[in-house]
Scaffold this motif. Structure first.
Motif, mmCIF file in Angstrom:
data_model
loop_
_atom_site.group_PDB
_atom_site.id
_atom_site.type_symbol
_atom_site.label_atom_id
_atom_site.label_comp_id
_atom_site.label_asym_id
_atom_site.label_seq_id
_atom_site.Cartn_x
_atom_site.Cartn_y
_atom_site.Cartn_z
ATOM 1 N N ALA A 344 0.837 -1.197 0.000
ATOM 2 C CA ALA A 344 0.000 0.000 0.000
ATOM 3 C C ALA A 344 0.873 1.248 0.000
ATOM 4 N N LEU A 345 0.326 2.331 -0.536
ATOM 5 C CA LEU A 345 1.027 3.609 -0.570
ATOM 6 C C LEU A 345 0.101 4.690 -0.003
ATOM 7 N N PRO A 346 0.251 5.045 1.275
ATOM 8 C CA PRO A 346 -0.552 6.130 1.830
ATOM 9 C C PRO A 346 -0.151 7.469 1.198
ATOM 10 N N VAL A 347 -1.147 8.262 0.812
ATOM 11 C CA VAL A 347 -0.890 9.529 0.132
ATOM 12 C C VAL A 347 -1.670 10.652 0.813
ATOM 13 N N SER A 348 -0.983 11.753 1.091
ATOM 14 C CA SER A 348 -1.607 12.986 1.544
ATOM 15 C C SER A 348 -0.981 14.118 0.741
ATOM 16 N N LYS A 349 -1.394 15.335 1.004
ATOM 17 C CA LYS A 349 -0.835 16.462 0.262
ATOM 18 C C LYS A 349 0.681 16.535 0.422
ATOM 19 N N ASP A 350 1.185 16.136 1.590
ATOM 20 C CA ASP A 350 2.615 16.252 1.877
ATOM 21 C C ASP A 350 3.486 15.444 0.919
ATOM 22 N N ASN A 351 3.006 14.279 0.478
ATOM 23 C CA ASN A 351 3.826 13.429 -0.398
ATOM 24 C C ASN A 351 3.185 13.210 -1.766
ATOM 25 N N LEU A 352 2.241 14.068 -2.133
ATOM 26 C CA LEU A 352 1.436 13.859 -3.335
ATOM 27 C C LEU A 352 2.278 13.760 -4.607
ATOM 28 N N LEU A 353 3.197 14.680 -4.814
ATOM 29 C CA LEU A 353 3.958 14.685 -6.065
ATOM 30 C C LEU A 353 4.876 13.471 -6.160
ATOM 31 N N ASP A 354 5.524 13.110 -5.061
ATOM 32 C CA ASP A 354 6.368 11.909 -5.062
ATOM 33 C C ASP A 354 5.527 10.658 -5.262
ATOM 34 N N ALA A 355 4.359 10.611 -4.626
ATOM 35 C CA ALA A 355 3.480 9.443 -4.766
ATOM 36 C C ALA A 355 3.016 9.285 -6.199
ATOM 37 N N TRP A 356 2.717 10.387 -6.872
ATOM 38 C CA TRP A 356 2.270 10.296 -8.271
ATOM 39 C C TRP A 356 3.334 9.607 -9.127
ATOM 40 N N LYS A 357 4.603 9.968 -8.885
ATOM 41 C CA LYS A 357 5.691 9.329 -9.630
ATOM 42 C C LYS A 357 5.729 7.831 -9.366
ATOM 43 N N GLN A 358 5.528 7.439 -8.102
ATOM 44 C CA GLN A 358 5.557 6.019 -7.762
ATOM 45 C C GLN A 358 4.393 5.268 -8.404
ATOM 46 N N VAL A 359 3.249 5.903 -8.473
ATOM 47 C CA VAL A 359 2.051 5.243 -8.989
ATOM 48 C C VAL A 359 2.084 5.132 -10.508
ATOM 49 N N TYR A 360 2.480 6.219 -11.182
ATOM 50 C CA TYR A 360 2.339 6.277 -12.635
ATOM 51 C C TYR A 360 3.655 6.275 -13.396
ATOM 52 N N SER A 361 4.776 6.279 -12.699
ATOM 53 C CA SER A 361 6.094 6.276 -13.332
ATOM 54 C C SER A 361 6.274 7.490 -14.249
ATOM 55 N N THR A 362 5.698 8.613 -13.848
ATOM 56 C CA THR A 362 5.823 9.859 -14.597
ATOM 57 C C THR A 362 5.564 11.020 -13.648
ATOM 58 N N GLU A 363 5.920 12.217 -14.077
ATOM 59 C CA GLU A 363 5.670 13.409 -13.269
ATOM 60 C C GLU A 363 4.170 13.655 -13.130
ATOM 61 N N ALA A 364 3.780 14.310 -12.043
ATOM 62 C CA ALA A 364 2.387 14.718 -11.878
ATOM 63 C C ALA A 364 1.988 15.650 -13.012
ATOM 64 N N THR A 365 0.706 15.674 -13.330
ATOM 65 C CA THR A 365 0.211 16.523 -14.412
ATOM 66 C C THR A 365 0.367 18.003 -14.043
ATOM 67 N N ASP A 366 0.347 18.844 -15.067
ATOM 68 C CA ASP A 366 0.442 20.285 -14.828
ATOM 69 C C ASP A 366 -0.719 20.782 -13.978
ATOM 70 N N ASN A 367 -1.894 20.184 -14.148
ATOM 71 C CA ASN A 367 -3.056 20.582 -13.341
ATOM 72 C C ASN A 367 -2.801 20.364 -11.857
ATOM 73 N N ILE A 368 -2.197 19.226 -11.538
ATOM 74 C CA ILE A 368 -1.905 18.943 -10.131
ATOM 75 C C ILE A 368 -0.811 19.869 -9.615
ATOM 76 N N LYS A 369 0.259 20.028 -10.381
ATOM 77 C CA LYS A 369 1.368 20.869 -9.953
ATOM 78 C C LYS A 369 0.920 22.314 -9.712
ATOM 79 N N SER A 370 0.058 22.814 -10.600
ATOM 80 C CA SER A 370 -0.374 24.200 -10.450
ATOM 81 C C SER A 370 -1.173 24.411 -9.185
ATOM 82 N N MET A 371 -1.921 23.368 -8.757
ATOM 83 C CA MET A 371 -2.727 23.481 -7.542
ATOM 84 C C MET A 371 -1.904 23.368 -6.269
ATOM 85 N N MET A 372 -0.676 22.879 -6.408
ATOM 86 C CA MET A 372 0.202 22.762 -5.235
ATOM 87 C C MET A 372 0.828 24.110 -4.867
ATOM 88 N N GLN A 373 0.752 25.085 -5.774
ATOM 89 C CA GLN A 373 1.414 26.376 -5.530
ATOM 90 C C GLN A 373 0.638 27.186 -4.485
#
Length: 373
Positions: A344-373
């Motif tokens: 299992a991979l617990p995900v919260s806002k704190d590790n969201l971008l790193d978790a996305w890489k682990q789940v999808y083997s790619t960077e988070a989408t621009d939509n997600i990144k923009s909302m992290m700002q």
């Protein structure tokens, strides 16, 4: 990876089994960290989990597979979410590396009769391999058995047809730790609610589907054993195929009947989107939602600091890679483990971008990144 599911009836016993001090398990953060060191799920027939790292093919073995000119079909239960797309991506990537042609990808829309028809159509092309997830283990069993009898090597995701035996009727089944992800969602709910706890509701999958039942059972068991200050006051089942719409109706009814509800757990990300819609309609901007599966829409909500406070994520891309390798095992006549599970991979806002890489083997989408700002 060790299987500790039997210990979940006692949070203290589970903590001690993992080498933790018993009081630490009452802390959601400690419990969430421990989840990533173990697998709680067993296979559909009670199989013990095998680590995905043990599924390997040498360069020589891959060269032999390439010489076979094999073909494969991917028969999905449902293709309308990020999880399914990531599974398919992992499969296609690994099949390409092995020189295996993917001749068909189907989407049954969670309808067993459509999946049976898909299998019958595909078998006219005589694929060497079928990788699939049954919509209904009983209603589809005969179609899978016919495919196996015709010579197709079967590798399953998450679920297996009724009566099928690993090593005889199919090669292997690969899954996330769905029980562990249900546990993760419970701890994340408790963390978001805080020490006072409160009333919550559940939106579950009202179908004979092994992995979604695991999540539901795990969430309930963890709340009951670890968090006596949290009370489940309502539960609503959804059957689909409009999972978001059904969940919106269920959650709306739940919030109307139980205005004390502080949080709702949804069985995966698409129903969670429906719960978000219901919360907005009810003017409940304070509602806490946790779920399983890291889709883009729930990730955006999390990045914004919105309704989604946490979730347990699967690793679908990696699972697809492992499934393709196990198909290679079958082509080579190499003995395969019956059940392979990814932690299992617990995900919260704190590790969201790193978790996305682990789940999808790619960077988070621009939509997600923009909302992290």
């Amino acid at each position: 990876m060790l299987n500790r599911r039997a210990l979940l009836g006692s949070a203290t016993a589970f903590a001690l089994a993992l080498g933790l001090n018993a009081p630490a398990f009452a802390d959601p953060d400690s419990a969430l960290a421990a989840l990533q060191e173990t697998v709680l799920s067993k296979g559909p027939n009670g199989e013990e989990p095998t680590a995905p790292s043990t599924v390997v093919l040498s360069d020589e073995e891959i060269a032999k597979i390439k010489e076979m000119g094999a073909s494969a079909a991917i028969v999905m239960h449902y293709g309308g979410n990020d999880w399914a797309r990531a599974q398919i991506n992992g499969l296609q990537t690994q099949f390409a590396a092995m020189g295996i042609e993917v001749i068909a990808i189907t989407d049954a829309g969670f309808k067993p009769e459509k999946q049976v028809s898909d299998l019958e159509t595909i078998m006219a092309q005589s694929p060497d391999i079928i990788v699939s997830i049954p919509t209904d283990p009983t209603a589809t069993a005969a179609a899978y058995r016919a495919a196996s009898a015709a010579g197709a090597k079967l590798v399953f995701m998450d679920n297996v047809p009724t009566g099928f035996v690993a090593g005889t009727d199919f090669v292997s089944v690969v899954s996330a730790d769905n029980y562990g992800n249900g546990v993760a969602a419970a701890h994340l709910m408790a963390k978001a609610l805080g020490p006072d706890g409160g009333d919550i509701g559940l939106v579950f999958h009202a179908a004979d589907f092994f992995v979604t039942k695991q999540r539901y059972d795990a969430f309930k068991a963890t709340i009951a054993s670890d968090y006596p200050n949290i009370k489940i006051v309502d539960e609503q089942g959804i059957g689909g195929p409009d999972f978001s719409g059904d969940a919106e109706k269920a959650a709306g009814a739940m919030l109307t009947a139980n205005p004390s509800i502080k949080g709702i757990w949804a069985v995966w990300d698409v129903p969670a989107e429906g719960v978000i819609s219901a919360a907005r309609a009810a003017g409940r901007d304070d509602l806490i939602i946790t779920t399983v599966d890291l889709g883009e829409n729930v990730a955006i909500s999390m990045a914004q600091g919105g309704f989604i406070k946490g979730l347990g994520a699967q690793r679908p891309y990696d699972a697809g890679v492992v499934e393709a390798k196990l198909a290679g095992y079958a082509l080579l006549g190499k003995e395969a483990p019956a059940f392979v599970a990814l932690p299992a991979l617990p995900v919260s806002k704190d590790n969201l971008l790193d978790a996305w890489k682990q789940v999808y083997s790619t960077e988070a989408t621009d939509n997600i990144k923009s909302m992290m700002q």
